[in-house]
Enzyme design. Structure first.
Site, PDB file in Angstrom:
ATOM      1  CB  SER A 114      -0.994  -0.032   1.228  1.00  0.00           C
ATOM      2  OG  SER A 114      -1.723  -1.095   1.517  1.00  0.00           O
ATOM      3  CG  HIS A 135      -2.247  -0.575  -4.328  1.00  0.00           C
ATOM      4  ND1 HIS A 135      -3.039   0.730  -4.235  1.00  0.00           N
ATOM      5  CD2 HIS A 135      -2.340  -1.174  -2.992  1.00  0.00           C
ATOM      6  CE1 HIS A 135      -3.170   0.787  -3.019  1.00  0.00           C
ATOM      7  NE2 HIS A 135      -2.943  -0.013  -2.227  1.00  0.00           N
ATOM      8  CD  GLU A 147      -2.864   3.632  -6.796  1.00  0.00           C
ATOM      9  OE1 GLU A 147      -2.961   4.797  -6.955  1.00  0.00           O
ATOM     10  OE2 GLU A 147      -2.265   3.049  -6.107  1.00  0.00           O
ATOM     11  CG  ASN A 186      -3.465   3.823  -0.395  1.00  0.00           C
ATOM     12  OD1 ASN A 186      -4.399   3.600  -0.520  1.00  0.00           O
ATOM     13  ND2 ASN A 186      -2.560   2.517  -0.216  1.00  0.00           N
TER      14      ASN A 186
HETATM   15  N1  3HC Z   1     -17.672  -9.892  -2.023  1.00  0.00           N
HETATM   16  C1  3HC Z   1     -19.112  -9.995  -2.648  1.00  0.00           C
HETATM   17  N2  3HC Z   1     -20.073  -9.201  -2.098  1.00  0.00           N
HETATM   18  C2  3HC Z   1     -19.617  -8.499  -1.021  1.00  0.00           C
HETATM   19  C3  3HC Z   1     -18.533  -8.059  -0.608  1.00  0.00           C
HETATM   20  C4  3HC Z   1     -17.590  -8.836  -1.070  1.00  0.00           C
HETATM   21  N3  3HC Z   1     -16.152  -8.830  -0.740  1.00  0.00           N
HETATM   22  N4  3HC Z   1     -18.484  -7.020   0.109  1.00  0.00           N
HETATM   23  C5  3HC Z   1     -19.915  -6.650   0.116  1.00  0.00           C
HETATM   24  N5  3HC Z   1     -20.593  -7.360  -0.590  1.00  0.00           N
HETATM   25  C6  3HC Z   1     -22.069  -7.168  -1.031  1.00  0.00           C
HETATM   26  C7  3HC Z   1     -22.790  -7.131   0.545  1.00  0.00           C
HETATM   27  O1  3HC Z   1     -23.020  -8.290   1.091  1.00  0.00           O
HETATM   28  C8  3HC Z   1     -24.021  -6.395   0.140  1.00  0.00           C
HETATM   29  O2  3HC Z   1     -25.070  -7.605  -0.599  1.00  0.00           O
HETATM   30  P1  3HC Z   1     -26.534  -7.364  -0.492  1.00  0.00           P
HETATM   31  O3  3HC Z   1     -26.892  -6.339  -1.134  1.00  0.00           O
HETATM   32  O4  3HC Z   1     -26.816  -8.584  -0.756  1.00  0.00           O
HETATM   33  O5  3HC Z   1     -26.815  -7.099   0.982  1.00  0.00           O
HETATM   34  C9  3HC Z   1     -23.621  -5.550  -1.089  1.00  0.00           C
HETATM   35  O6  3HC Z   1     -22.356  -5.892  -1.545  1.00  0.00           O
HETATM   36  C10 3HC Z   1     -23.565  -4.043  -0.631  1.00  0.00           C
HETATM   37  O7  3HC Z   1     -22.595  -3.984   0.602  1.00  0.00           O
HETATM   38  P2  3HC Z   1     -23.102  -3.326   1.787  1.00  0.00           P
HETATM   39  O8  3HC Z   1     -24.478  -3.215   1.871  1.00  0.00           O
HETATM   40  O9  3HC Z   1     -22.362  -3.754   2.871  1.00  0.00           O
HETATM   41  O10 3HC Z   1     -22.630  -1.823   1.576  1.00  0.00           O
HETATM   42  P3  3HC Z   1     -22.136  -0.719   0.502  1.00  0.00           P
HETATM   43  O11 3HC Z   1     -23.327  -0.771  -0.472  1.00  0.00           O
HETATM   44  O12 3HC Z   1     -21.834   0.180   1.152  1.00  0.00           O
HETATM   45  O13 3HC Z   1     -20.829  -1.726  -0.578  1.00  0.00           O
HETATM   46  C11 3HC Z   1     -18.633  -1.327  -0.334  1.00  0.00           C
HETATM   47  C12 3HC Z   1     -19.892  -2.208   0.058  1.00  0.00           C
HETATM   48  C13 3HC Z   1     -18.552  -1.713  -1.943  1.00  0.00           C
HETATM   49  C14 3HC Z   1     -17.472  -2.018   0.301  1.00  0.00           C
HETATM   50  C15 3HC Z   1     -18.674   0.059  -0.450  1.00  0.00           C
HETATM   51  O14 3HC Z   1     -18.887   0.679   0.916  1.00  0.00           O
HETATM   52  C16 3HC Z   1     -17.384   0.903  -0.982  1.00  0.00           C
HETATM   53  O15 3HC Z   1     -17.144   0.883  -2.026  1.00  0.00           O
HETATM   54  N6  3HC Z   1     -16.701   1.469   0.139  1.00  0.00           N
HETATM   55  C17 3HC Z   1     -15.453   1.879  -0.050  1.00  0.00           C
HETATM   56  C18 3HC Z   1     -14.266   0.946  -0.246  1.00  0.00           C
HETATM   57  C19 3HC Z   1     -12.978   1.611  -0.304  1.00  0.00           C
HETATM   58  O16 3HC Z   1     -12.857   2.871  -0.603  1.00  0.00           O
HETATM   59  N7  3HC Z   1     -12.056   0.812  -0.580  1.00  0.00           N
HETATM   60  C20 3HC Z   1     -10.637   1.187  -0.724  1.00  0.00           C
HETATM   61  C21 3HC Z   1      -9.939   1.229   0.594  1.00  0.00           C
HETATM   62  S1  3HC Z   1      -8.128   1.889   0.255  1.00  0.00           S
HETATM   63  C22 3HC Z   1      -7.562   0.435   0.000  1.00  0.00           C
HETATM   64  O17 3HC Z   1      -8.050  -0.759  -0.107  1.00  0.00           O
HETATM   65  C23 3HC Z   1      -6.083   0.305  -0.462  1.00  0.00           C
HETATM   66  C24 3HC Z   1      -5.164  -0.285   0.555  1.00  0.00           C
HETATM   67  O18 3HC Z   1      -3.742  -0.075   0.351  1.00  0.00           O
HETATM   68  C25 3HC Z   1      -5.267   0.253   2.148  1.00  0.00           C
END
Ligand code: 3HC
Length: 337
Positions: A114, A135, A147, A186
């Site tokens: 990251s 990434h 990335e 990031n």
């Molecule tokens: N696989 C399959 N389905 C999944 C899942 C997964 N891993 N995670 C969640 N889902 C499903 C849920 O079960 C839910 O299904 P349902 O409709 O049947 O209930 C559906 O997806 C929607 O999920 P939620 O209701 O829990 O919530 P959201 O609509 O908010 O979606 C999310 C979840 C896609 C994670 C969304 O909140 C999101 O995009 N969040 C931001 C994530 C982000 O910013 N990621 C990057 C972080 S930084 C990083 O990773 C870099 C590293 O270096 C640190």
């Protein structure tokens, strides 16, 4: 394609799932056998979710492409290995040295770090011309961006091959040709996290998260996202980038981790994760502009340094963080310049 994934935490298991989903044979390894079992369980859960939504036909068929490896020495004939172990320079360097020693010199080796510059890690890799950053964003199966980062030793032929691999797994690649700690998305996110932490003396976690979610169009609140990606991971990232001149400071994260609260995976962090927390409408809170002004300035720095263009930063933050509009567009709309 034969793919190896080393590390079966949230990111490693998600990356293995993405490659298996795209039809590849995937071997996955972790030093902790229990972690491997949990990874397979999580992948199955995730694939079943995708099946409910019609994105996957046969969960078992995809699971049959995932193979558990007993040790690093079993990685020999893979065409691509993605390292996704703990975010610590020494742990990553040791793993990369060991695995690159046995693989054919033409195999592509990628790190999902990251924060650590690719050029620094490449010093541990045998035949570093085939080594680069790949990434992913959490959860890899749902986030569209990857990335692809070129280190000083990475040869163009391998860089282009990695871009093609990313396209073949159905993701959008953001090519990063200048290797700075934290790369593009990031670095923006660190500034958002840092700003959110720095105003906790004036606002509550819930107030900050409501503004991020409602006014700025983040898919989840900022503290909720910190919990979701893992507070321990965020602490390790802060330590790695601090060594390289990028000071991030969030004493609340340190306190929570010291008390065993690592975010969603441990059941609690800023939020209680026994059940999926929801963002609540609350009054007050920072102005949207205050919350993203440092991130916007970081974007300007990335442009000035030639790391990414404004369009790439916008695209990266939309596809990597799920924002409704890119951070630069958002900032300009709020009067930043
Ligand atoms: N696989 C399959 N389905 C999944 C899942 C997964 N891993 N995670 C969640 N889902 C499903 C849920 O079960 C839910 O299904 P349902 O409709 O049947 O209930 C559906 O997806 C929607 O999920 P939620 O209701 O829990 O919530 P959201 O609509 O908010 O979606 C999310 C979840 C896609 C994670 C969304 O909140 C999101 O995009 N969040 C931001 C994530 C982000 O910013 N990621 C990057 C972080 S930084 C990083 O990773 C870099 C590293 O270096 C640190």
């Amino acid at each position: 394609m034969k793919v190896g994934v080393i590390g079966a935490g949230q990111m490693g298991s998600g990356i293995a799932e993405v490659f298996a989903l795209a039809g590849n044979e995937v071997k996955i390894y972790d030093v902790d056998r229990g972690q491997l079992d949990r990874a397979l369980k999580n992948i199955k859960w995730s694939l079943s979710k995708l099946a409910e939504k019609g994105r996957v036909k046969d969960v078992e068929e995809i699971m049959s492409r995932l193979h558990v490896s007993e040790g690093l020495s079993s990685f020999q004939t893979e065409e691509l290995v993605v390292e996704a172990v703990f975010e610590d320079f020494n742990v990553k360097a040791k793993t990369l040295e060991e695995v690159s020693r046995r693989l054919s010199p033409e195999s592509l080796i990628a790190t999902n770090t990251s924060s650590i510059p690719i050029t620094e890690l490449s010093r541990a890799v045998w035949s570093p011309e085939r080594f680069l950053g790949m990434h992913f964003f959490n959860p890899p199966v749902l986030m569209e961006l990857v990335e692809v980062i070129k280190g000083d030793s990475t040869r163009d032929v391998y860089f282009n091959k990695a871009l093609e691999v990313v396209r073949n797994i159905g993701k959008t690649a953001l090519p990063v040709r200048k290797d700075v700690p934290g790369f593009v998305v990031n670095r923006i996110l660190f500034r958002v996290f840092n700003k959110a932490c720095s105003i906790l003396d004036r606002y509550t976690v819930e107030q900050v998260d409501w503004v991020a979610y409602y006014d700025l169009g983040f898919p989840m609140g900022i503290f909720m996202l910190l919990d979701y990606t893992g507070l321990d991971l965020n602490l390790s990232i802060s330590k790695e980038v601090a060594k390289r001149g990028l000071k991030l400071n969030c004493p609340e994260v340190e306190k929570l981790v010291a008390n065993g609260k690592r975010g969603a995976k441990s059941g609690s962090g800023f939020y209680d994760w026994k059940e999926r927390p929801r963002i609540e409408r609350v009054q007050g809170g920072p102005s949207p502009k205050e919350l993203i002004e440092d991130a916007f300035r970081e974007g300007l720095w990335l442009i000035k340094e030639g790391v990414a263009t404004e369009e790439e930063i916008d695209k990266g933050t939309m596809l990597g963080l799920g924002l409704r509009s890119g951070i630069m567009t958002m900032g300009r709309r709020l009067g930043l310049s």
